[in-house]
Scaffold this active site. Structure first.
Site, PDB file in Angstrom:
ATOM      1  N   SER A 135      27.425 -41.217  10.990  1.00  0.00           N
ATOM      2  CA  SER A 135      26.253 -41.089  11.601  1.00  0.00           C
ATOM      3  C   SER A 135      25.183 -41.112  10.688  1.00  0.00           C
ATOM      4  CB  SER A 135      26.058 -39.964  12.359  1.00  0.00           C
ATOM      5  OG  SER A 135      24.641 -39.765  12.904  1.00  0.00           O
ATOM      6  N   LYS A 161      26.603 -45.329  12.637  1.00  0.00           N
ATOM      7  CA  LYS A 161      25.566 -45.062  13.678  1.00  0.00           C
ATOM      8  C   LYS A 161      24.476 -44.875  13.060  1.00  0.00           C
ATOM      9  CE  LYS A 161      25.164 -40.949  16.466  1.00  0.00           C
ATOM     10  NZ  LYS A 161      25.851 -40.150  17.257  1.00  0.00           N
ATOM     11  N   LYS A 163      20.330 -43.371  13.627  1.00  0.00           N
ATOM     12  CA  LYS A 163      19.507 -42.805  14.281  1.00  0.00           C
ATOM     13  C   LYS A 163      18.296 -43.830  14.512  1.00  0.00           C
ATOM     14  CE  LYS A 163      21.674 -38.963  15.105  1.00  0.00           C
ATOM     15  NZ  LYS A 163      22.002 -38.569  16.272  1.00  0.00           N
ATOM     16  N   ASP A 188      21.490 -44.264  18.176  1.00  0.00           N
ATOM     17  CA  ASP A 188      21.496 -43.038  19.054  1.00  0.00           C
ATOM     18  C   ASP A 188      19.842 -42.621  18.805  1.00  0.00           C
ATOM     19  OD1 ASP A 188      21.568 -40.660  20.069  1.00  0.00           O
ATOM     20  OD2 ASP A 188      22.970 -39.788  18.544  1.00  0.00           O
ATOM     21  N   GLU A 213      23.342 -45.067  22.288  1.00  0.00           N
ATOM     22  CA  GLU A 213      23.465 -43.776  22.660  1.00  0.00           C
ATOM     23  C   GLU A 213      22.063 -43.055  23.096  1.00  0.00           C
ATOM     24  OE1 GLU A 213      25.829 -41.715  19.952  1.00  0.00           O
ATOM     25  OE2 GLU A 213      25.274 -39.693  20.502  1.00  0.00           O
ATOM     26  N   ASP A 238      25.320 -38.819  25.504  1.00  0.00           N
ATOM     27  CA  ASP A 238      25.604 -37.787  24.596  1.00  0.00           C
ATOM     28  C   ASP A 238      25.006 -36.434  25.429  1.00  0.00           C
ATOM     29  OD1 ASP A 238      25.572 -35.698  22.872  1.00  0.00           O
ATOM     30  OD2 ASP A 238      24.873 -36.768  21.241  1.00  0.00           O
ATOM     31  N   LYS A 262      31.479 -34.111  22.804  1.00  0.00           N
ATOM     32  CA  LYS A 262      31.343 -32.892  22.195  1.00  0.00           C
ATOM     33  C   LYS A 262      31.883 -31.583  22.769  1.00  0.00           C
ATOM     34  CE  LYS A 262      27.268 -34.974  19.602  1.00  0.00           C
ATOM     35  NZ  LYS A 262      25.965 -34.670  19.347  1.00  0.00           N
ATOM     36  N   GLY A 290      29.894 -35.671  16.943  1.00  0.00           N
ATOM     37  CA  GLY A 290      29.753 -34.289  15.920  1.00  0.00           C
ATOM     38  C   GLY A 290      28.392 -33.431  15.914  1.00  0.00           C
TER      39      GLY A 290
HETATM   40  O1  OSB Z   1      23.346 -36.823  18.665  1.00  0.00           O
HETATM   41  O2  OSB Z   1      25.146 -37.155  17.925  1.00  0.00           O
HETATM   42  C1  OSB Z   1      23.903 -36.716  17.768  1.00  0.00           C
HETATM   43  C2  OSB Z   1      23.921 -34.300  14.828  1.00  0.00           C
HETATM   44  C3  OSB Z   1      23.491 -33.183  15.294  1.00  0.00           C
HETATM   45  C4  OSB Z   1      23.093 -33.256  16.477  1.00  0.00           C
HETATM   46  C5  OSB Z   1      23.475 -34.261  17.393  1.00  0.00           C
HETATM   47  C6  OSB Z   1      23.683 -35.452  16.807  1.00  0.00           C
HETATM   48  C7  OSB Z   1      24.229 -35.417  15.590  1.00  0.00           C
HETATM   49  C8  OSB Z   1      25.048 -36.461  15.035  1.00  0.00           C
HETATM   50  C9  OSB Z   1      25.856 -36.292  13.539  1.00  0.00           C
HETATM   51  O3  OSB Z   1      24.600 -37.696  15.267  1.00  0.00           O
HETATM   52  C10 OSB Z   1      27.282 -36.329  14.001  1.00  0.00           C
HETATM   53  C11 OSB Z   1      28.005 -35.807  12.815  1.00  0.00           C
HETATM   54  O4  OSB Z   1      28.272 -36.871  12.043  1.00  0.00           O
HETATM   55  O5  OSB Z   1      28.362 -34.765  12.752  1.00  0.00           O
HETATM   56 MG    MG Z   2      23.751 -38.363  19.973  1.00  0.00          MG
END
Ligand code: OSB
Ligand code: MG
Length: 371
Positions: A135, A161, A163, A188, A213, A238, A262, A290
């Site tokens: 990510s 992924k 952001k 995402d 996402e 999510d 999650k 994650g």
């Molecule tokens: O939206 O998936 C998410 C991290 C913290 C809070 C929300 C998200 C995320 C990530 C990181 O996208 C995922 C990871 O590599 O742990």
């Molecule tokens: Mg997410």
């Protein structure tokens, strides 16, 4: 046969690089480790709530409070050691999924260790290794983003992924496709858009994304269903998926075609497996999200991701992607194919490095039955 002692530790660890989403930028992470002690064995769980109520309403402080004042007393009063029984009893309390999941995970680790099974074996996992995705947060410039993605590709990550948020979305997808036409790519938004952005979001269909996402806020299943009916790319939820009921509503409303699981967000393994099994039955693929976990939470995620309906690359990366040094031995690494092995020893299958954990600990509290 019961839990003799529970320890909560509040840790703080710095990231190797800041992590920015539509919710904000963070340079370090506070989280809670839950340890349960029984017959000379320790079970470990990670509570993924962080400092501020951004991703969810929970924080390290609310999680500490409900663990100390509700979940831990419940466990001692009812002499609960079986994770399923704890989950059942804890369901009398509303909300606070990350707090309850951290304690439930510690009970799962303890149970698996007592049975001399890995968590994956105990859960019925089938994959010995799982595909790693990374990510990638919002960067200061598009060229910084391109360099970071290039670097992660060299490290072997199977999919990326990105952001996104308004103003950092179509432009970066265009640039990514120019540079990496065949990359497995998804985006995402962490709920950064609203229904006024429907037409804008439809432009994402041009980029051959694996999925989009959580474009809208957590409670907005309806607008997700409207967008999904017009969008050819799969939507994935999510933040909206807080348990089995929201999963079923989302699937029946057509709000998404893929689910991110999650364990912290849904309140534990019992709930996560219920969602997994339902999705499998409905033909909805899931993957493991994650929360920038330490090695303990990361190891737990690997075992969960070994279940059969985890069908897409996960937000599961190497320890080094986030931390200079991880609190487990061995650390989590990628193989040449961009896969991560599910640890094979009993329980989480990795050894917590207690001295290092002590070094990161800001606060600790010990709980015993009847005290
Ligand atoms: O939206 O998936 C998410 C991290 C913290 C809070 C929300 C998200 C995320 C990530 C990181 O996208 C995922 C990871 O590599 O742990
Ligand atoms: Mg997410």
């Amino acid at each position: 046969m019961s839990i003799e002692r529970i320890e909560l530790c509040l840790l703080k660890m710095s990231y190797v690089h800041y992590f920015e989403t539509s919710l904000g930028r963070e340079k370090e992470r506070e989280f809670i480790l839950a340890k349960v002690f029984s017959e000379g064995i320790i079970g470990y769980g990670e509570v993924v709530a962080s400092q501020a109520p951004l991703y969810s309403y929970e924080t390290v402080t609310t999680a500490w409070h409900v663990l100390r004042d509700f979940f831990i007393p419940l466990l001692f009063e009812q002499k609960l050691e079986e994770p399923e029984k704890f989950a059942q009893a804890a369901s009398r309390y509303r909300g606070h999924p990350m707090a309850r999941a951290g304690l439930e995970l510690a009970l799962w680790d303890l149970k698996a260790k007592k049975m001399n099974l890995s968590l994956s074996q105990l859960y019925g996992g089938i994959y010995p290794k799982i595909p790693a995705g990374v990510s990638v947060g919002i960067q200061d410039s598009v060229s910084d983003l391109v360099h970071r993605v290039e670097d992660f590709r060299k490290q072997g990550y199977q999919r990326v992924k990105l952001k996104i948020k308004p103003g950092w979305d179509i432009n970066i997808c265009q640039e990514m496709r120019k540079q990496f036409p065949n990359l497995k790519l998804q985006v995402d938004a962490n709920g950064a858009y609203d229904r006024a952005h429907m037409e804008h979001l439809l432009q994402l269909d041009e980029f051959n994304l694996l999925l989009v996402e959580q474009p809208f806020p957590p409670f907005d299943l309806w607008d997700h269903s409207l967008l999904q009916s017009k969008m050819s790319t799969d939507l994935c939820l999510d933040e909206s998926i807080i348990g089995f009921l929201s999963t079923r509503s989302a699937v029946e409303m057509g709000s998404c075609r893929v689910i991110n699981i999650k364990v912290g967000r849904v309140g534990g393994i019992v709930e996560a497996r219920k969602i997994h099994d339902y999705c499998q039955h409905q033909g909805i693929p899931v993957w493991c999200g994650g929360m920038l976990e330490s090695g303990i939470g990361r190891a737990h995620n690997l075992h969960l991701a070994s279940l059969p309906n985890f069908k897409l690359p996960h937000d599961l990366s190497a320890s080094r992607r986030y931390y200079a040094e991880d609190i487990i031995d061995p650390e989590i690494t990628l193989d040449e194919e961009g896969m991560i092995r599910v640890p094979q020893g009993p329980g989480i299958g990795v050894t917590p490095r207690e001295k290092m954990i002590d070094g990161f600990t800001l606060k600790r509290e010990i709980f015993q039955p009847g005290k």
